[in-house]
Design an enzyme around this catalytic site. Structure first.
Site, PDB file in Angstrom:
ATOM      1  N   ASP A 259      -5.900   2.077  -3.546  1.00 45.92           N
ATOM      2  CA  ASP A 259      -7.190   1.793  -2.909  1.00 45.92           C
ATOM      3  C   ASP A 259      -7.719   3.011  -2.163  1.00 45.92           C
ATOM      4  O   ASP A 259      -8.791   2.946  -1.552  1.00 45.92           O
ATOM      5  CB  ASP A 259      -7.122   0.568  -1.997  1.00 45.92           C
ATOM      6  CG  ASP A 259      -6.180   0.733  -0.817  1.00 45.92           C
ATOM      7  OD1 ASP A 259      -5.458   1.756  -0.765  1.00 45.92           O
ATOM      8  OD2 ASP A 259      -6.143  -0.162   0.044  1.00 45.92           O
TER       9      ASP A 259
ATOM     10  N   SER B  95       0.810  -1.213   0.000  1.00 43.92           N
ATOM     11  CA  SER B  95       0.000   0.000   0.000  1.00 43.92           C
ATOM     12  C   SER B  95       0.846   1.268   0.000  1.00 43.92           C
ATOM     13  O   SER B  95       1.646   1.486  -0.904  1.00 43.92           O
ATOM     14  CB  SER B  95      -0.954  -0.030   1.199  1.00 43.92           C
ATOM     15  OG  SER B  95      -1.903   0.998   1.126  1.00 43.92           O
TER      16      SER B  95
ATOM     17  N   ASP C  40      -2.461   6.348  -3.462  1.00 45.48           N
ATOM     18  CA  ASP C  40      -1.376   5.667  -2.757  1.00 45.48           C
ATOM     19  C   ASP C  40      -0.855   4.536  -3.645  1.00 45.48           C
ATOM     20  O   ASP C  40      -1.314   4.349  -4.773  1.00 45.48           O
ATOM     21  CB  ASP C  40      -1.827   5.158  -1.389  1.00 45.48           C
ATOM     22  CG  ASP C  40      -2.906   4.089  -1.473  1.00 45.48           C
ATOM     23  OD1 ASP C  40      -3.628   4.041  -2.487  1.00 45.48           O
ATOM     24  OD2 ASP C  40      -3.036   3.295  -0.525  1.00 45.48           O
TER      25      ASP C  40
ATOM     26  N   ASP D  44      -1.080   1.254  -3.921  1.00 36.83           N
ATOM     27  CA  ASP D  44      -1.944   0.236  -4.536  1.00 36.83           C
ATOM     28  C   ASP D  44      -3.288   0.810  -4.959  1.00 36.83           C
ATOM     29  O   ASP D  44      -4.184   0.071  -5.351  1.00 36.83           O
ATOM     30  CB  ASP D  44      -2.138  -0.963  -3.609  1.00 36.83           C
ATOM     31  CG  ASP D  44      -2.971  -0.651  -2.377  1.00 36.83           C
ATOM     32  OD1 ASP D  44      -2.983   0.517  -1.947  1.00 36.83           O
ATOM     33  OD2 ASP D  44      -3.593  -1.574  -1.825  1.00 36.83           O
TER      34      ASP D  44
END
Length: 445
Positions: A244, A103, A240, A242
């Site tokens: 999400d 992440s 960010d 990843d």
């Protein structure tokens, strides 16, 4: 030894804590729990996506080897956002989805997130089952029962992108700045906004394996703020690693956080009759300003513990469709099973386009209260109740325009003291007072 799985999968230093050997064993254990023990009548299939950090390819192939070792056919989709894997797992009838990502963490870290056949993150009980048999010897399949591996990036990429586009409206006439954090949004997000007709200005969309989250993206929005102003963009979004979650920036370069994004979307959805039970699910860390604004606009709020998984649990249990965190992790169950930064950005941009107003105007009704956070170390966090009397006294002094939150850290011997008040001076004073009380009463020295 603590629990293996955290609030968002397994995470640690790549090639030290999260090694290929560990990934292989974890894949094998996950396959046994989630697939082979479910008595499936068909050959199990899994999909694996990854972010752009250098170690992700190594770990994704090791994880795939573990799944194939347990008889699962594995398809790789290479670099794709975590919510893309979640969407494809459910939409394309995979039995298991896996995302290799840490992440917003620095590139040297990595992690492994599992997603069930319905596109949701795993329950604690299932994660505990996986941990219990990790590394355990068992009779592995042989011959034709061994799983296969293949690539499926082009088809899957298009399906996910088409889904995101379908949730938005025309963005013609809008200039939008994007900071892709050199992560998983680098390819998908710019193409989605271009397809929707926006004039797109992009930075940090050239991942080299080492530059993910490096002084950019949602954890470092300064570049996006400067770019938005310099290019005269109408607004911008920072993702960010990843993808999400996302944060926004208005035309003047002011940061628009997850609380403001959720609040704006909640009111818009309520006005359109799309907000289930007229309720927004937030965490205890959401700013009091958001809660007060929601009350004024007839939107109920429900608070959970910090962590998007707890927000999602509440949403599923009570049939709500919008929730999230101040960090920009927004969950819209009408279109996704998890937080999706690009989806959130499309929804925000679409509201701007439909309303004819600026983003600054759309979030202006949410007045964030000044907030102070102090971490008090070297204390017995199990005895936080011993300062409840002082907390009550401070809350009485602050009245309706203030709030106090004491949280024991889940990983360190410290207590977080958070105070919101009408002025920054009040917040600073009250927080320091309570921090001193906590240190005095709960010190372990």
């Amino acid at each position: 030894m603590g629990r293996l799985f955290g609030t968002d999968g397994v995470r640690g230093l790549a090639n030290k804590e999260i090694t290929p050997h560990f990934a292989l064993q974890l894949g094998e254990a996950a396959a046994r729990v989630l697939v082979t023990q479910k008595n499936l009548t068909h050959r199990p299939r899994a999909i694996i996506g990854r972010d752009t950090r250098q170690s992700s390819g190594m770990l994704s192939h090791a994880l795939a080897a573990g799944l194939a070792c347990a008889g699962v056919d594995v398809e790789h989709v290479r670099e794709i956002p975590t919510p893309g894997v979640a969407y494809l797992t459910a939409e394309q009838d995979y039995d298991l989805g896996v995302m290799i990502s840490a992440s917003h963490n620095p590139m040297q870290d990595n992690g492994i997130k599992f997603i069930n056949a319905d596109g949701f993150k795993l329950d604690d009980a299932i994660e505990d089952e996986i941990e219990k048999i990790l590394g355990e010897e068992w009779e592995r399949p042989i011959g034709e029962s061994v799983g296969s591996m293949s690539e499926n990036s082009l088809v899957s990429d298009r399906l996910y992108m088409d889904h995101l586009i379908s949730t938005g409206t025309s963005l013609k006439g809008l200039r939008i700045a994007l900071d892709c954090a050199n992560g998983a949004a680098s390819d998908v997000a710019p193409r989605v906004f271009q397809k929707l007709g926006a004039d797109v200005v992009v930075i940090n969309a050239a991942p080299d394996g080492k530059n993910i989250n490096d002084s950019c993206g949602s954890t470092h929005p300064e570049q996006l703020q400067a770019l938005t102003v310099a290019t005269r963009a109408d607004f911008g979004f920072a993702f960010d690693g990843d993808a999400d979650r996302c944060l926004a920036v208005d035309h003047a370069g002011n940061l628009v956080d997850g609380d403001q994004i959720m609040g704006m979307l909640a009111v818009a959805m309520k006005q359109e009759g799309r907000l289930k039970r007229n309720t927004l699910v937030v965490t205890v860390m959401s700013n009091l300003g958001l809660l007060l604004a929601m009350r004024e606009h007839g939107v109920k709020t429900v608070s959970t513990k910090v962590g998007d998984r707890y927000v999602l649990e509440e949403m599923l249990a009570k049939d709500y469709n919008l929730g999230g965190e101040q960090s920009g992790h927004v969950i819209n169950l009408d279109h996704a099973t998890t937080g999706d930064g690009t989806l959130t950005a499309v929804q925000v941009a679409s509201q701007v386009a439909k309303s004819g107003k600026s983003l600054a105007d759309l979030v202006s009704f949410i007045q964030r209260l000044p907030q102070t956070l102090i971490n008090v170390k070297g204390v017995d966090k199990s005895k936080v109740d011993l300062v409840a009397d002082e907390v009550a006294k401070v809350e009485l002094e602050l009245g309706e325009t203030g709030r106090v939150l004491l949280r024991a850290s889940g990983t360190e011997p410290l207590i977080r003291v958070m105070v919101e008040a009408a002025t920054q001076a009040e917040a600073d004073r009250a927080a320091q007072y309570l921090a001193d009380v906590v240190k005095t009463r709960l010190s372990i020295d």
